[in-house]
Design a protein around this motif. Structure first.
Motif, PDB file in Angstrom:
ATOM      1  N   ASN A   1     -38.550 -22.266 -35.401  1.00 47.72           N
ATOM      2  CA  ASN A   1     -37.241 -21.909 -34.858  1.00 47.72           C
ATOM      3  C   ASN A   1     -37.345 -21.589 -33.373  1.00 47.72           C
ATOM      4  O   ASN A   1     -36.477 -21.970 -32.579  1.00 47.72           O
ATOM      5  N   VAL A   2     -38.423 -20.905 -32.972  1.00 46.76           N
ATOM      6  CA  VAL A   2     -38.616 -20.581 -31.552  1.00 46.76           C
ATOM      7  C   VAL A   2     -38.794 -21.857 -30.737  1.00 46.76           C
ATOM      8  O   VAL A   2     -38.174 -22.036 -29.681  1.00 46.76           O
ATOM      9  N   LEU A   3     -39.639 -22.780 -31.221  1.00 44.48           N
ATOM     10  CA  LEU A   3     -39.847 -24.042 -30.499  1.00 44.48           C
ATOM     11  C   LEU A   3     -38.550 -24.844 -30.394  1.00 44.48           C
ATOM     12  O   LEU A   3     -38.271 -25.449 -29.359  1.00 44.48           O
ATOM     13  N   SER A   4     -37.759 -24.838 -31.459  1.00 41.34           N
ATOM     14  CA  SER A   4     -36.522 -25.618 -31.479  1.00 41.34           C
ATOM     15  C   SER A   4     -35.439 -25.010 -30.603  1.00 41.34           C
ATOM     16  O   SER A   4     -34.730 -25.733 -29.888  1.00 41.34           O
ATOM     17  N   TYR A   5     -35.307 -23.688 -30.641  1.00 46.74           N
ATOM     18  CA  TYR A   5     -34.193 -23.020 -29.968  1.00 46.74           C
ATOM     19  C   TYR A   5     -34.478 -22.670 -28.503  1.00 46.74           C
ATOM     20  O   TYR A   5     -33.571 -22.271 -27.784  1.00 46.74           O
ATOM     21  N   THR A   6     -35.742 -22.819 -28.078  1.00 55.27           N
ATOM     22  CA  THR A   6     -36.076 -22.475 -26.690  1.00 55.27           C
ATOM     23  C   THR A   6     -36.623 -23.660 -25.901  1.00 55.27           C
ATOM     24  O   THR A   6     -36.522 -23.686 -24.675  1.00 55.27           O
ATOM     25  N   GLY A   7     -37.250 -24.621 -26.586  1.00 53.17           N
ATOM     26  CA  GLY A   7     -37.845 -25.760 -25.886  1.00 53.17           C
ATOM     27  C   GLY A   7     -39.128 -25.417 -25.164  1.00 53.17           C
ATOM     28  O   GLY A   7     -39.593 -26.187 -24.319  1.00 53.17           O
ATOM     29  N   ILE A   8     -39.743 -24.281 -25.467  1.00 51.27           N
ATOM     30  CA  ILE A   8     -40.984 -23.907 -24.776  1.00 51.27           C
ATOM     31  C   ILE A   8     -42.132 -24.785 -25.273  1.00 51.27           C
ATOM     32  O   ILE A   8     -42.083 -25.363 -26.357  1.00 51.27           O
ATOM     33  N   ARG A   9     -43.172 -24.878 -24.468  1.00 61.67           N
ATOM     34  CA  ARG A   9     -44.356 -25.654 -24.821  1.00 61.67           C
ATOM     35  C   ARG A   9     -45.168 -24.901 -25.872  1.00 61.67           C
ATOM     36  O   ARG A   9     -45.104 -23.665 -25.966  1.00 61.67           O
TER      37      ARG A   9
ATOM     38  N   VAL B   1     -48.016 -19.987 -28.031  1.00 64.57           N
ATOM     39  CA  VAL B   1     -49.245 -19.341 -28.494  1.00 64.57           C
ATOM     40  C   VAL B   1     -49.619 -18.154 -27.603  1.00 64.57           C
ATOM     41  O   VAL B   1     -50.185 -17.156 -28.071  1.00 64.57           O
ATOM     42  N   ALA B   2     -49.284 -18.231 -26.306  1.00 62.55           N
ATOM     43  CA  ALA B   2     -49.641 -17.174 -25.357  1.00 62.55           C
ATOM     44  C   ALA B   2     -48.660 -15.993 -25.376  1.00 62.55           C
ATOM     45  O   ALA B   2     -48.913 -14.981 -24.708  1.00 62.55           O
ATOM     46  N   LEU B   3     -47.557 -16.090 -26.111  1.00 61.86           N
ATOM     47  CA  LEU B   3     -46.548 -15.031 -26.116  1.00 61.86           C
ATOM     48  C   LEU B   3     -47.123 -13.713 -26.617  1.00 61.86           C
ATOM     49  O   LEU B   3     -47.865 -13.662 -27.605  1.00 61.86           O
ATOM     50  N   LYS B   4     -46.744 -12.635 -25.918  1.00 61.64           N
ATOM     51  CA  LYS B   4     -47.071 -11.286 -26.373  1.00 61.64           C
ATOM     52  C   LYS B   4     -45.776 -10.525 -26.609  1.00 61.64           C
ATOM     53  O   LYS B   4     -44.714 -10.901 -26.099  1.00 61.64           O
ATOM     54  N   TRP B   5     -45.878  -9.460 -27.366  1.00 66.27           N
ATOM     55  CA  TRP B   5     -44.665  -8.718 -27.723  1.00 66.27           C
ATOM     56  C   TRP B   5     -43.955  -8.143 -26.508  1.00 66.27           C
ATOM     57  O   TRP B   5     -42.727  -8.033 -26.503  1.00 66.27           O
ATOM     58  N   ASN B   6     -44.713  -7.813 -25.471  1.00 65.11           N
ATOM     59  CA  ASN B   6     -44.037  -7.268 -24.284  1.00 65.11           C
ATOM     60  C   ASN B   6     -43.312  -8.345 -23.470  1.00 65.11           C
ATOM     61  O   ASN B   6     -42.660  -8.040 -22.473  1.00 65.11           O
ATOM     62  N   ASP B   7     -43.426  -9.603 -23.898  1.00 66.26           N
ATOM     63  CA  ASP B   7     -42.664 -10.679 -23.256  1.00 66.26           C
ATOM     64  C   ASP B   7     -41.262 -10.810 -23.844  1.00 66.26           C
ATOM     65  O   ASP B   7     -40.431 -11.535 -23.292  1.00 66.26           O
ATOM     66  N   ILE B   8     -41.024 -10.117 -24.949  1.00 60.90           N
ATOM     67  CA  ILE B   8     -39.740 -10.238 -25.640  1.00 60.90           C
ATOM     68  C   ILE B   8     -38.914  -8.976 -25.404  1.00 60.90           C
ATOM     69  O   ILE B   8     -39.371  -7.866 -25.686  1.00 60.90           O
ATOM     70  N   ASP B   9     -37.713  -9.138 -24.887  1.00 63.16           N
ATOM     71  CA  ASP B   9     -36.785  -8.024 -24.688  1.00 63.16           C
ATOM     72  C   ASP B   9     -35.752  -8.084 -25.809  1.00 63.16           C
ATOM     73  O   ASP B   9     -34.843  -8.924 -25.793  1.00 63.16           O
ATOM     74  N   PHE B  10     -35.923  -7.207 -26.785  1.00 65.38           N
ATOM     75  CA  PHE B  10     -35.048  -7.222 -27.968  1.00 65.38           C
ATOM     76  C   PHE B  10     -33.627  -6.792 -27.637  1.00 65.38           C
ATOM     77  O   PHE B  10     -32.689  -7.181 -28.334  1.00 65.38           O
ATOM     78  N   GLU B  11     -33.449  -5.994 -26.606  1.00 67.29           N
ATOM     79  CA  GLU B  11     -32.108  -5.534 -26.246  1.00 67.29           C
ATOM     80  C   GLU B  11     -31.345  -6.590 -25.442  1.00 67.29           C
ATOM     81  O   GLU B  11     -30.168  -6.850 -25.685  1.00 67.29           O
ATOM     82  N   LYS B  12     -32.030  -7.206 -24.474  1.00 67.53           N
ATOM     83  CA  LYS B  12     -31.371  -8.209 -23.629  1.00 67.53           C
ATOM     84  C   LYS B  12     -31.400  -9.614 -24.231  1.00 67.53           C
ATOM     85  O   LYS B  12     -30.808 -10.542 -23.681  1.00 67.53           O
ATOM     86  N   HIS B  13     -32.108  -9.763 -25.350  1.00 61.78           N
ATOM     87  CA  HIS B  13     -32.226 -11.066 -26.017  1.00 61.78           C
ATOM     88  C   HIS B  13     -32.846 -12.110 -25.082  1.00 61.78           C
ATOM     89  O   HIS B  13     -32.335 -13.218 -24.927  1.00 61.78           O
TER      90      HIS B  13
ATOM     91  N   ARG C   1     -40.442 -18.359 -16.112  1.00 59.27           N
ATOM     92  CA  ARG C   1     -38.998 -18.234 -16.275  1.00 59.27           C
ATOM     93  C   ARG C   1     -38.650 -17.233 -17.371  1.00 59.27           C
ATOM     94  O   ARG C   1     -39.524 -16.813 -18.138  1.00 59.27           O
ATOM     95  N   ILE C   2     -37.389 -16.897 -17.445  1.00 65.61           N
ATOM     96  CA  ILE C   2     -36.866 -16.023 -18.505  1.00 65.61           C
ATOM     97  C   ILE C   2     -35.805 -16.803 -19.260  1.00 65.61           C
ATOM     98  O   ILE C   2     -34.867 -17.330 -18.665  1.00 65.61           O
ATOM     99  N   ILE C   3     -35.962 -16.873 -20.584  1.00 65.39           N
ATOM    100  CA  ILE C   3     -35.063 -17.656 -21.423  1.00 65.39           C
ATOM    101  C   ILE C   3     -34.201 -16.716 -22.259  1.00 65.39           C
ATOM    102  O   ILE C   3     -34.713 -15.788 -22.900  1.00 65.39           O
ATOM    103  N   THR C   4     -32.926 -16.956 -22.262  1.00 67.03           N
ATOM    104  CA  THR C   4     -32.015 -16.197 -23.117  1.00 67.03           C
ATOM    105  C   THR C   4     -31.979 -16.838 -24.496  1.00 67.03           C
ATOM    106  O   THR C   4     -31.899 -18.066 -24.621  1.00 67.03           O
ATOM    107  N   VAL C   5     -32.056 -16.022 -25.538  1.00 66.43           N
ATOM    108  CA  VAL C   5     -32.052 -16.536 -26.915  1.00 66.43           C
ATOM    109  C   VAL C   5     -30.929 -15.875 -27.705  1.00 66.43           C
ATOM    110  O   VAL C   5     -30.366 -14.862 -27.290  1.00 66.43           O
ATOM    111  N   ASP C   6     -30.615 -16.459 -28.860  1.00 67.62           N
ATOM    112  CA  ASP C   6     -29.513 -15.934 -29.658  1.00 67.62           C
ATOM    113  C   ASP C   6     -29.990 -14.871 -30.641  1.00 67.62           C
ATOM    114  O   ASP C   6     -31.182 -14.587 -30.775  1.00 67.62           O
TER     115      ASP C   6
END
Length: 502
Positions: free
Chosen positions: A218-226, A231-243, A273-278
């Protein structure tokens, strides 16, 4: 300093008739201050004149101090020296190191046991031509050629070579690389999911997927990231409040050794970059985080906790998953979904591009989201999927012009009709400027015309523009043209200067 010119291995005598090549030899020892004799040989000239000209150029180079004794190193020896120095001086990213190493290996298959100074322009060009014949992509050959230019260019800078064999090299451009976007074969486009296929695939990921499958795809489909960025994503890269998801690194592990990975800067500056997600993705992340925290509690100190979102849970727990892990999981789901088995995780990136294009998102915004500076593949997908929009735009423009013409013509009809009931004298004063009539009288008649125009044409039309259009296109039809304008009964048209009988 004179040269000797001859054909090697020629036995013809004074009247030579053989087709052997010409050569020359020059003794440059005393000019280079070597303290000993040093002869320079050159061969493979078609005529004696060519050999003489080449010798003269070499002699001039020696006299100017621009000629150096070339190294006797083999290509393979120099390549090792250059590569080590290149890494030390430039500190390239791991991906760049891999690219340069790949290029060197290609050259080694041609030049390995040849002395560096013996490699000519013709030999180097032959390598590029051979790579084309082998079917290598143009981008791959360009990358190899870049490595060659760096390697031989440094040899010249260090005075190990006098001439750079890459200086005039080129890559043949094939006609079939030219794309006509209107005749483009859809099969030439990279593979991606259609909307219904993607929905089916994600349903299968939810129903039959293993641990992490649903959130990964779902992440690959909805964001288009490589895949490397995922694989390199860490939890501090995700802003749960700002989506939002921050993409600021990628994963490098060419040997697929789980514990020997490297996190490197993104592919390009724009890749950061910073990607907005739903909301759906945020909820999947939250669910996955809870499951991961339970696993960490169960594994304790054996878990390599560096905050990776997608980490191993069996062997080497806590280390980031391999890109091959994502590929294998996707291949499994494709079998279950009975979709094209040639699709890859990168196909989901192309799918994201195609769906954004279909949603009428502009190309620049798509490239910003994907982290591209200028990507030909993205543009090709976008142009292919927006053909109908470009055709619609053309149709809308044509419709607009046609409707406006129709509306313009219909606005003339009431005034043309009224003109049949207006006396000829009124026609004259409305549309002609007589030289013998007072200015204020003419002005009143023009104002009367404006009244007719607004009454029948509508207040949204410009009276002045319509006055000119009416005069030019219609009302001259109701007047009698006469070339004789000596009589006071004729009046001069202010637009065309012709004379009309009242």
């Amino acid at each position: 300093m004179k040269g000797s010119y001859f054909k090697r291995h020629c036995t013809c005598g004074e009247k030579c008739t053989c087709d052997k090549k010409w050569s020359f030899v020059i003794d440059v020892g005393k000019y280079l201050k070597l303290g000993k004799r040093k002869q320079i040989w050159r061969d493979n000239f078609d005529t004696r004149e060519e050999a003489v000209a080449a010798a003269a150029a070499l002699i001039e180079k020696v006299k100017q101090g621009k000629f150096h004794i070339e190294t006797d190193m083999l290509f393979k020896e120099y390549a090792d020296v250059w590569f080590a120095e290149y890494i030390k001086v430039t500190a390239p990213k791991p991906g760049t190191i891999r690219i340069r190493e790949y290029g060197i290996n290609k050259f080694l298959s041609f030049f390995k046991e040849i002395k560096l100074k013996k490699i000519t322009e013709e030999m180097y060009q032959a390598v590029l031509d051979d790579l084309i014949e082998q079917g290598f992509a143009r981008s791959t050959i360009e990358s190899i050629h870049t490595t060659g230019r760096l390697l031989f260019g440094k040899a010249v800078d260090k005075k190990l070579l006098n001439d750079n064999p890459t200086i005039n090299a080129y890559i043949l451009r094939q006609d079939n690389n030219i794309i006509n976007e209107d005749e483009e074969d859809p099969q030439d486009l990279p593979k991606f999911f259609e909307v219904d296929e993607l929905l089916h695939f994600l349903d299968i990921a939810e129903e039959k997927g293993l641990f992490m499958d649903e959130v990964i795809f779902n992440v690959l489909s909805y964001t288009g990231i490589r895949a490397g960025e995922l694989v390199a994503l860490k939890w501090n890269d995700i802003d749960f409040e700002k989506h939002t998801i921050s993409i600021n690194k990628t994963y490098y592990n060419p040997k697929s050794n789980t514990v020997n990975y490297t996190l490197v800067r993104p592919k390009t500056k724009k890749s950061k970059r910073i990607i907005t997600v739903d909301t759906k993705l945020i909820e999947l992340f939250e669910k996955h985080k809870e499951e991961q925290e339970e696993m960490i509690l169960r594994l304790g100190d054996s878990y390599y906790n560096r905050g990776f979102v997608f980490s191993n849970f069996n062997r080497h727990p806590g280390y980031p998953i391999l890109i091959k892990f994502v590929q294998n999981r996707m291949a499994r789901l494709l079998k279950h979904s009975e979709l094209n088995l040639k699709l890859t995780p990168h196909s989901l990136r192309h799918t994201h591009t195609s769906l954004l294009a279909q949603a009428e998102v502009e190309i620049d915004e798509i490239m910003d989201r994907l982290g591209h500076q200028d990507d030909s593949t993205t543009r090709r997908i976008y142009l292919h999927l927006t053909k109908h929009r470009r055709r619609n735009a053309s149709n809308k423009f044509s419709d607009l012009i046609s409707n406006y013409k129709q509306r313009l013509l219909s606005s003339y009809i009431p005034l043309i009709t009224v003109s049949f009931f207006i006396p000829a004298e009124t026609h004259s004063f409305l549309f002609l400027q007589p030289s013998s009539i007072e200015e204020d009288f003419i002005s009143k008649r023009i104002n009367l015309f404006y009244f007719y125009l607004i009454a029948f044409g509508g207040p949204e039309f410009s009276p002045f523009n319509y006055f000119q259009s009416f005069f030019n296109n219609f009302f001259t039809c109701f007047l009698i043209f006469n070339t004789n304008c000596n009589s006071s009964e004729y009046y001069t048209c202010s637009h065309c200067s012709k004379c009309y009988l009242l």
